[in-house]
Design a protein around this motif. Sequence first.
Motif, PDB file in Angstrom:
ATOM      1  N   ALA A  91       0.793  -1.234   0.000  1.00  0.00           N
ATOM      2  CA  ALA A  91       0.000   0.000   0.000  1.00  0.00           C
ATOM      3  C   ALA A  91       0.823   1.281   0.000  1.00  0.00           C
ATOM      4  N   SER A 158     -10.909   3.985   1.049  1.00  0.00           N
ATOM      5  CA  SER A 158     -10.589   2.574   1.197  1.00  0.00           C
ATOM      6  C   SER A 158     -11.557   1.882   2.145  1.00  0.00           C
ATOM      7  N   ASN A 167      -1.736   3.103   3.560  1.00  0.00           N
ATOM      8  CA  ASN A 167      -2.093   3.589   2.227  1.00  0.00           C
ATOM      9  C   ASN A 167      -1.569   5.015   2.094  1.00  0.00           C
ATOM     10  N   GLU A 180     -10.787   1.852  -5.668  1.00  0.00           N
ATOM     11  CA  GLU A 180     -10.361   0.636  -4.980  1.00  0.00           C
ATOM     12  C   GLU A 180     -11.335  -0.507  -5.203  1.00  0.00           C
ATOM     13  N   ARG A 197      -5.880  -1.018  -6.071  1.00  0.00           N
ATOM     14  CA  ARG A 197      -6.252   0.373  -6.315  1.00  0.00           C
ATOM     15  C   ARG A 197      -5.678   0.848  -7.641  1.00  0.00           C
ATOM     16  N   ASP A 215      -2.831  -4.075  -1.963  1.00  0.00           N
ATOM     17  CA  ASP A 215      -2.781  -3.917  -0.512  1.00  0.00           C
ATOM     18  C   ASP A 215      -3.247  -5.210   0.134  1.00  0.00           C
TER      19      ASP A 215
END
Length: 219
Positions: A91, A158, A167, A180, A197, A215
């Motif tokens: 991330a 998110s 992130n 996302e 993302r 992520d």
Amino acid sequence: MIRLYVFILILVLVFMTACSPLTEKTIIIENEPLSEADGGENEVKNEPPSSTEEEILLEKSVSLLSSLEHLKWEEITEISHPDGVVFSSFANIGSFDAAEVVLAKEELTGNDHEILWGHDLLSGKEITATKANYVDKYLFHTIMGEPVNYETVTYNSSSVNSGGTLNTISENYPDAKYVEYYSKATDESGVTWQAMRFVFKEHQEEWLLYAIVRDVHSP
């Protein structure tokens, strides 16, 4: 005597003309277009509503997800940023310790050779794979090797706060926007969730793909 008859006839004709109804040529009414002063500004214009920034990027992301899953790199390059596309395995894109690589458009569409994508934050080992293998193993499978089900889509936000690695899109790229795709955990430990993302940056008044960020749960 004849002159008298003529005079009387003239009087009769004059009298009939004076009393006759108005003919069509007597009054002429023309319809002229309204000017702005006459209310032309009230003219109704049927123009389609313009798409919002969010709608545009969500639509692009749907296409990107399909192109990525089916390895259609030519389609991806069509909406890619001229600086190339950053692939971040975790991330923290743009950070000093990020596991990421930048692929130019020529590399995206070139031969599928092995690429160093960075180092795994868990083991420290190199992440080496071809584009096809990286997409399949790291973007469409969980850390446990199960197929990912991206069922939740969010715009510029998110569904997960942190999986250990923060992130950093908004921090390192404040002018960027992202979409996302999130897959919730399927195990009791809750560590098999995953997010991907699509990061967009504006270039010459068009939003183009700048990065693809993965992520997952990490230390």
